[in-house]
Enzyme design. Structure first.
Site, PDB file in Angstrom:
ATOM      1  N   GLU A  38      66.993  -0.405   3.330  1.00 27.51           N
ATOM      2  CA  GLU A  38      65.316   0.079   3.782  1.00 27.51           C
ATOM      3  C   GLU A  38      64.748   0.194   4.853  1.00 27.51           C
ATOM      4  OE1 GLU A  38      63.417  -3.074   1.923  1.00 27.51           O
ATOM      5  OE2 GLU A  38      63.890  -2.774  -0.456  1.00 27.51           O
ATOM      6  N   ASP A  55      57.801  -8.370  -1.709  1.00 26.62           N
ATOM      7  CA  ASP A  55      56.577  -7.528  -1.175  1.00 26.62           C
ATOM      8  C   ASP A  55      55.765  -8.451  -0.907  1.00 26.62           C
ATOM      9  OD1 ASP A  55      58.513  -5.652  -0.317  1.00 26.62           O
ATOM     10  OD2 ASP A  55      58.291  -4.185  -2.000  1.00 26.62           O
ATOM     11  N   HIS A 109      57.621   0.692   4.966  1.00 21.27           N
ATOM     12  CA  HIS A 109      59.310   0.142   4.598  1.00 21.27           C
ATOM     13  C   HIS A 109      58.911   1.083   3.145  1.00 21.27           C
ATOM     14  CE1 HIS A 109      58.247  -2.516   1.111  1.00 21.27           C
ATOM     15  NE2 HIS A 109      58.801  -2.803   0.826  1.00 21.27           N
ATOM     16  N   HIS A 125      61.387   2.179  -0.441  1.00 25.79           N
ATOM     17  CA  HIS A 125      62.603   2.084  -2.008  1.00 25.79           C
ATOM     18  C   HIS A 125      63.376   2.529  -2.171  1.00 25.79           C
ATOM     19  CE1 HIS A 125      58.716  -1.251  -2.873  1.00 25.79           C
ATOM     20  NE2 HIS A 125      60.043  -2.043  -1.768  1.00 25.79           N
TER      21      HIS A 125
HETATM   22 ZN   LIG Z   1      59.611  -3.977  -0.681  1.00 25.18          ZN
END
Ligand SMILES: [Zn+2]
Length: 132
Positions: A20, A90, A78, A80
């Protein structure tokens, strides 16, 4: 935010895939509008494909620099390797940073979505993209 800023985050997402990508968003707040002026990418210290963590010293240094530039910390981005919905992890961290914008990019189709936690409820944030 600008199309160039979206391109920057997509580039970082591509570079770090399958790990990520992550970073912080800085800018100005006026009423309910957040204007992103600066995006800083960080190394994901977890090297994880499902979670991210930013080195706290790197983050503090960037926070300090942004303050000198008159910018405030608005949120994080970020990536995914699935959809753009926030994960359970999250959500947990979003609750620790109330009002902060969480922007998530899918490394599958580069879709971008943003969220905020307001009074414990998840809200999607509308993203206006300007040319440039
Ligand atoms: Zn995430």
């Amino acid at each position: 935010m600008s199309a160039g800023q979206i391109r920057f985050m997509i580039e970082k997402t591509r570079e770090s895939y399958p790990v990520e990508a992550c970073g912080a968003l800085f800018g100005e707040l006026s009423g309910s509008e957040a204007r992103i002026r600066k995006i800083v990418a960080f190394r994901n210290t977890l090297e994880s494909t499902v979670r991210f963590q930013i080195d706290p010293e790197d983050f503090l240094k960037t926070l300090f620099e942004a303050e000198i530039e008159g910018l405030q910390h608005l949120g994080f981005f970020h990536s995914h390797s699935a959809g753009t919905r926030p994960s359970a992890t999250d959500i947990k961290y979003m609750k620790l940073w109330p009002e902060t914008i969480w922007l998530i990019i899918s490394s599958i189709n580069y879709e971008v979505a943003a969220y905020r936690m307001i009074n414990g409820d998840l809200h999607e944030v509308r993203i206006d993209v300007e040319a440039g």
